[in-house]
Design a protein around this motif. Structure first.
Motif, PDB file in Angstrom:
ATOM      1  N   GLY A  46       0.820  -1.215   0.000  1.00 28.20           N
ATOM      2  CA  GLY A  46       0.000   0.000   0.000  1.00 28.20           C
ATOM      3  C   GLY A  46       0.850   1.260   0.000  1.00 28.20           C
ATOM      4  N   GLU A  47       1.918   1.255   0.819  1.00 27.90           N
ATOM      5  CA  GLU A  47       2.828   2.410   0.878  1.00 27.90           C
ATOM      6  C   GLU A  47       3.567   2.588  -0.445  1.00 27.90           C
ATOM      7  OE1 GLU A  47       3.822   2.286   5.677  1.00 27.90           O
ATOM      8  OE2 GLU A  47       5.052   1.128   4.274  1.00 27.90           O
ATOM      9  N   LEU A  48       3.983   1.481  -1.049  1.00 27.36           N
ATOM     10  CA  LEU A  48       4.654   1.558  -2.346  1.00 27.36           C
ATOM     11  C   LEU A  48       3.739   2.168  -3.399  1.00 27.36           C
ATOM     12  CD1 LEU A  48       6.702  -1.619  -3.390  1.00 27.36           C
ATOM     13  CD2 LEU A  48       7.534   0.673  -2.879  1.00 27.36           C
ATOM     14  N   ALA A  49       2.473   1.721  -3.412  1.00 25.75           N
ATOM     15  CA  ALA A  49       1.511   2.210  -4.409  1.00 25.75           C
ATOM     16  C   ALA A  49       1.353   3.728  -4.317  1.00 25.75           C
ATOM     17  CB  ALA A  49       0.164   1.521  -4.220  1.00 25.75           C
ATOM     18  N   ALA A  50       1.247   4.240  -3.089  1.00 24.34           N
ATOM     19  CA  ALA A  50       1.081   5.689  -2.898  1.00 24.34           C
ATOM     20  C   ALA A  50       2.327   6.444  -3.367  1.00 24.34           C
ATOM     21  CB  ALA A  50       0.790   5.983  -1.428  1.00 24.34           C
ATOM     22  N   GLU A  51       3.500   5.890  -3.067  1.00 21.07           N
ATOM     23  CA  GLU A  51       4.763   6.539  -3.465  1.00 21.07           C
ATOM     24  C   GLU A  51       4.920   6.533  -4.985  1.00 21.07           C
ATOM     25  OE1 GLU A  51       8.634   8.180  -2.049  1.00 21.07           O
ATOM     26  OE2 GLU A  51       6.661   7.909  -1.167  1.00 21.07           O
ATOM     27  N   ILE A  52       4.540   5.429  -5.621  1.00 21.60           N
ATOM     28  CA  ILE A  52       4.617   5.328  -7.083  1.00 21.60           C
ATOM     29  C   ILE A  52       3.734   6.398  -7.729  1.00 21.60           C
ATOM     30  CG2 ILE A  52       3.938   3.876  -9.058  1.00 21.60           C
ATOM     31  CD1 ILE A  52       4.900   1.453  -7.267  1.00 21.60           C
ATOM     32  N   ASP A  53       2.525   6.588  -7.204  1.00 17.36           N
ATOM     33  CA  ASP A  53       1.625   7.608  -7.749  1.00 17.36           C
ATOM     34  C   ASP A  53       2.215   9.004  -7.604  1.00 17.36           C
ATOM     35  OD1 ASP A  53      -0.168   5.749  -8.565  1.00 17.36           O
ATOM     36  OD2 ASP A  53      -1.700   6.178  -7.055  1.00 17.36           O
ATOM     37  N   ARG A  54       2.808   9.306  -6.437  1.00 20.50           N
ATOM     38  CA  ARG A  54       3.410  10.635  -6.226  1.00 20.50           C
ATOM     39  C   ARG A  54       4.558  10.861  -7.204  1.00 20.50           C
ATOM     40  NH1 ARG A  54       2.323   9.543  -0.678  1.00 20.50           N
ATOM     41  NH2 ARG A  54       4.393   8.675  -0.336  1.00 20.50           N
ATOM     42  N   CYS A  55       5.377   9.819  -7.400  1.00 26.07           N
ATOM     43  CA  CYS A  55       6.513   9.932  -8.318  1.00 26.07           C
ATOM     44  C   CYS A  55       6.017  10.118  -9.755  1.00 26.07           C
ATOM     45  CB  CYS A  55       7.376   8.673  -8.195  1.00 26.07           C
ATOM     46  SG  CYS A  55       8.909   8.727  -9.156  1.00 26.07           S
ATOM     47  N   ALA A  56       4.963   9.401 -10.128  1.00 30.12           N
ATOM     48  CA  ALA A  56       4.403   9.525 -11.481  1.00 30.12           C
ATOM     49  C   ALA A  56       3.861  10.930 -11.729  1.00 30.12           C
ATOM     50  CB  ALA A  56       3.299   8.487 -11.686  1.00 30.12           C
ATOM     51  N   ILE A  57       3.183  11.487 -10.730  1.00 34.73           N
ATOM     52  CA  ILE A  57       2.652  12.858 -10.868  1.00 34.73           C
ATOM     53  C   ILE A  57       3.803  13.843 -11.072  1.00 34.73           C
ATOM     54  CG2 ILE A  57       1.523  14.717  -9.567  1.00 34.73           C
ATOM     55  CD1 ILE A  57      -0.298  12.453  -8.358  1.00 34.73           C
ATOM     56  N   GLY A  58       4.907  13.642 -10.328  1.00 37.65           N
ATOM     57  CA  GLY A  58       6.085  14.492 -10.491  1.00 37.65           C
ATOM     58  C   GLY A  58       6.674  14.382 -11.888  1.00 37.65           C
ATOM     59  N   LEU A  59       6.753  13.157 -12.419  1.00 32.66           N
ATOM     60  CA  LEU A  59       7.275  12.964 -13.783  1.00 32.66           C
ATOM     61  C   LEU A  59       6.391  13.673 -14.802  1.00 32.66           C
ATOM     62  CD1 LEU A  59       8.366   9.195 -13.742  1.00 32.66           C
ATOM     63  CD2 LEU A  59       9.865  11.193 -13.948  1.00 32.66           C
ATOM     64  N   ALA A  60       5.065  13.566 -14.652  1.00 28.29           N
ATOM     65  CA  ALA A  60       4.139  14.247 -15.571  1.00 28.29           C
ATOM     66  C   ALA A  60       4.345  15.755 -15.505  1.00 28.29           C
ATOM     67  CB  ALA A  60       2.698  13.878 -15.238  1.00 28.29           C
ATOM     68  N   ALA A  61       4.604  16.257 -14.287  1.00 25.16           N
ATOM     69  CA  ALA A  61       4.772  17.705 -14.102  1.00 25.16           C
ATOM     70  C   ALA A  61       6.014  18.241 -14.802  1.00 25.16           C
ATOM     71  CB  ALA A  61       4.828  18.031 -12.611  1.00 25.16           C
ATOM     72  N   ILE A  62       7.064  17.398 -14.948  1.00 24.27           N
ATOM     73  CA  ILE A  62       8.262  17.890 -15.650  1.00 24.27           C
ATOM     74  C   ILE A  62       8.218  17.544 -17.135  1.00 24.27           C
ATOM     75  CG2 ILE A  62       9.705  17.881 -13.570  1.00 24.27           C
ATOM     76  CD1 ILE A  62      11.040  15.284 -14.667  1.00 24.27           C
ATOM     77  N   GLY A  63       7.088  17.028 -17.591  1.00 27.85           N
ATOM     78  CA  GLY A  63       6.887  16.851 -19.026  1.00 27.85           C
ATOM     79  C   GLY A  63       7.149  15.463 -19.561  1.00 27.85           C
ATOM     80  N   VAL A  64       7.346  14.476 -18.683  1.00 35.04           N
ATOM     81  CA  VAL A  64       7.538  13.105 -19.171  1.00 35.04           C
ATOM     82  C   VAL A  64       6.169  12.543 -19.568  1.00 35.04           C
ATOM     83  CG1 VAL A  64       8.313  10.771 -18.603  1.00 35.04           C
ATOM     84  CG2 VAL A  64       9.567  12.746 -17.717  1.00 35.04           C
ATOM     85  N   ALA A  65       6.033  12.142 -20.809  1.00 32.64           N
ATOM     86  CA  ALA A  65       4.735  11.710 -21.327  1.00 32.64           C
ATOM     87  C   ALA A  65       4.858  10.367 -22.011  1.00 32.64           C
ATOM     88  CB  ALA A  65       4.196  12.757 -22.301  1.00 32.64           C
ATOM     89  N   LYS A  66       3.741   9.872 -22.490  1.00 32.02           N
ATOM     90  CA  LYS A  66       3.689   8.563 -23.140  1.00 32.02           C
ATOM     91  C   LYS A  66       4.717   8.484 -24.269  1.00 32.02           C
ATOM     92  CE  LYS A  66       0.638   5.299 -25.419  1.00 32.02           C
ATOM     93  NZ  LYS A  66       0.124   4.167 -24.719  1.00 32.02           N
ATOM     94  N   GLY A  67       5.439   7.363 -24.305  1.00 30.69           N
ATOM     95  CA  GLY A  67       6.406   7.134 -25.373  1.00 30.69           C
ATOM     96  C   GLY A  67       7.810   7.608 -25.079  1.00 30.69           C
ATOM     97  N   ALA A  68       7.987   8.440 -24.035  1.00 30.05           N
ATOM     98  CA  ALA A  68       9.338   8.911 -23.690  1.00 30.05           C
ATOM     99  C   ALA A  68      10.161   7.746 -23.147  1.00 30.05           C
ATOM    100  CB  ALA A  68       9.251  10.016 -22.636  1.00 30.05           C
ATOM    101  N   ARG A  69      11.484   7.811 -23.307  1.00 32.95           N
ATOM    102  CA  ARG A  69      12.365   6.831 -22.701  1.00 32.95           C
ATOM    103  C   ARG A  69      13.024   7.458 -21.473  1.00 32.95           C
ATOM    104  NH1 ARG A  69      11.001   7.147 -27.473  1.00 32.95           N
ATOM    105  NH2 ARG A  69      12.938   8.201 -28.035  1.00 32.95           N
ATOM    106  N   VAL A  70      12.870   6.803 -20.336  1.00 31.64           N
ATOM    107  CA  VAL A  70      13.400   7.322 -19.068  1.00 31.64           C
ATOM    108  C   VAL A  70      14.387   6.308 -18.504  1.00 31.64           C
ATOM    109  CG1 VAL A  70      12.843   8.140 -16.745  1.00 31.64           C
ATOM    110  CG2 VAL A  70      11.243   8.557 -18.627  1.00 31.64           C
ATOM    111  N   GLY A  71      15.581   6.775 -18.149  1.00 34.64           N
ATOM    112  CA  GLY A  71      16.633   5.882 -17.681  1.00 34.64           C
ATOM    113  C   GLY A  71      16.566   5.607 -16.191  1.00 34.64           C
TER     114      GLY A  71
END
Length: 559
Positions: A46-71
């Motif tokens: 449950g804690e991992l799931a919440a952290e993953i969502d927060r990290c994903a929102i941060g990635l979207a905010a800096i412009g990482v979108a579908k199809g991008a390659r992230v290292g």
């Protein structure tokens, strides 16, 4: 020769055939189960799931979108799981990087994959290769994950006071973002609900480059989910959902560990005990302390455990089964491990292009035939074809090139249509491995097509020589290669390390091999060494020894 295995149970539907759905299912079924233990700190699903969502929102905010390659340039840690799924959550593709690569190797892979965003850690060993090339590589964002907050408070304090040398300061500029700052970013009304299709590429996994230039294998969500479920089906009845404890000692940037440890553990709601690097004594201590039940590793790690078990009593009775992969498992190592620990060590076979697992030996019932690489996973078809005339399918027992077809097969190589066309044929992957299938359907890998020693027109298989050397009671490790020979074109040469206290001579080894090998297979030279070169994931490196011989015997460490 054609072999169709049994089924792997129901195939994943389109709705479940994504890795994000696989994780969501685990967090829904096991929200309060321990998902990760790392240096004394724990996270539930449950804690991992919440952290993953927060990290994903941060990635979207800096412009990482579908199809991008992230290292991901990370050692095993909570970040390697969180960031992996956050990248997928925004519809992007994960590109795995080995943190110990040189700057040159990292630069080539970043450019090839067109990576603009990279996760790394504030550990000197992790950032030292990446740091000098951030601008040259054209990276827009380098997200720095700090080690200290992932530790329990006391350990974090010790790290900052006593072990500061393992950390490194990263630049404070527009390119570098701290992980904490990423989590504070607001993506507006965006929720982590990217439209992800099963055929989307989840992971770009670069091949080791042992057979030429490293290539990015495109592994789809569907292929990785299928392989995870195939592995699960193999161990049904042995591994129980929500009850297992995996040891994560192999790095998750390696595709074998990614599937056989991380994704398999998540699929069955298991806990993962994460290790940042292989440490023999720490591995044994953690296995005993946590009563771990599943360990996936490479043969050299099992050999290291054997060496300890012969000198002092260790209790590994909690282990239900161990999976060996990444390199051929010497029979002697398997038999000694089984005897010393009482745990069945089962060998599997796979390759990056198959996401990666193709076959596994059963963990229950009679032991697998000696030298077997297992039975094919469910829904996996094996064919043995004539290497020189690929249209000819060989009969059972005949040796030829192994071709594999199944739901786990890659989509192709990134930006390499010619290479893709050469390796992918009619839904099959040409593995480049010489193999045969026995009367009971077990796969036997003889050797790599490109590692054959061509001796006076005869094929000599290095593995045959190595297996013979492992039968000698004093031999700890063995590698055979082909070296130039004016008369025969090539001839075999062997390199060995000896067990502690052993004093066998080169002459004695030659005499030992004479009745066990044909004249053409007998090594012209045998070299006894203190250590043998390894790849970064711990496999014995034939390539490094071949390169040494070409350079006139000058030693170097293989990347």
């Amino acid at each position: 020769m054609h072999h169709q295995s049994g089924t792997a149970g129901p195939a994943p539907t389109a709705a479940t055939a994504t890795l994000t759905a696989l994780f969501d299912e685990a967090s829904r079924r096991f929200p309060d189960n321990r998902a990760i233990w790392f240096s004394g700190r724990e996270w539930t699903y449950g804690e991992l799931a919440a952290e993953i969502d927060r990290c994903a929102i941060g990635l979207a905010a800096i412009g990482v979108a579908k199809g991008a390659r992230v290292g991901l340039c990370l050692p095993n840690s909570p970040y390697s799981v969180i960031c992996f799924f956050a990248i997928l959550r925004v519809g992007a593709t994960v590109v795995n990087f080995n943190p110990l690569y040189t700057s040159r190797e990292l630069l080539a892979q970043i450019r090839d994959a067109d990576v603009e965003t990279m996760f790394t850690m504030d550990i000197a060993a992790c950032y030292q290769g990446l740091g000098p090339i951030v601008a040259e590589a054209g990276l827009k964002h380098v997200i720095v994950c700090p080690l200290a907050p992932a530790l329990p408070p006391v350990r974090a304090l010790l790290l900052k006071t006593l072990k500061r040398s393992i950390l490194t300061a990263t630049p404070r500029d527009d390119r570098h973002i701290s992980y904490a700052d990423l989590l504070k970013k607001d993506a507006g009304r965006w929720a982590p609900e990217a439209d992800i299709a099963p055929e989307d590429i989840a992971v770009l996994q670069y091949t080791g480059g042992t057979t030429g230039i490293s290539k990015g294998a495109m592994l789809s969500h569907r292929a990785l989910v299928a392989n995870t479920k195939q592995v699960k089906a193999t161990f049904i009845g042995t591994a129980e959902d929500g009850r297992e404890i995996f040891i994560g000692v192999l790095p998750f940037f390696h595709v074998f560990a990614l599937v056989a440890t991380m994704l398999y553990a998540i699929e069955i709601g298991a806990a993962m005990i994460l290790m940042m690097r292989f440490d023999r004594d720490a591995l044994i201590t953690l296995t005993q302390k946590h009563r771990a039940t599943v360990l996936s590793a490479v043969p050299t790690i099992f050999g290291a455990i054997n060496a300890v078990a012969e000198t002092r009593k260790i209790d590994l009775t909690s282990l239900k089964f161990c999976i060996s992969g990444g390199a051929p498992l010497p029979l002697e190592v398997r038999n000694r491990f089984d005897k010393l620990t009482g745990c069945r060590l089962t060998e599997g076979y796979g390759l990056t292009e198959c996401s990666p697992v193709v076959s596994v030996n059963p963990v229950n019932g009679p032991p697998a035939p000696d030298g077997s690489a297992g039975l094919p996973l469910g829904d996996t078809t094996l064919q043995i074809r004539d290497p020189d005339h690929p249209e000819i399918i060989l009969s059972q027992g005949e040796k030829g090139e192994l071709w594999v077809r199944g739901p786990q097969v890659m989509s192709g190589y990134w930006n390499r249509p010619d290479e893709t066309a050469n390796v992918l044929r009619d839904g099959f992957v040409r593995t480049g491995d010489i193999a045969y299938v026995d009367a009971d359907g077990y796969l036997h890998i003889v050797d790599r097509l490109k590692e054959l020693i061509l001796c006076s027109g005869y094929n000599v298989y290095p593995r045959v020589i190595e297996e013979a050397l492992y039968e000698h009671e004093d031999v700890a490790e063995a590698v055979a290669i082909g070296v130039p020979d004016a008369y025969r074109g090539e001839c075999p040469k062997a390199f060995v390390t000896l067990k502690p206290g052993a004093n066998t001579t080169i002459e004695a080894l030659h005499a030992f091999l004479e009745p066990r090998l044909s004249k053409i297979e007998l090594p012209r030279d045998i070299e006894i060494r203190e250590t043998l070169p390894r790849t970064l994931v711990g496999k014995l490196s034939r390539k490094a020894l071949i390169d040494e011989e070409r350079a006139g015997g000058e030693r170097h460490v293989d990347a």
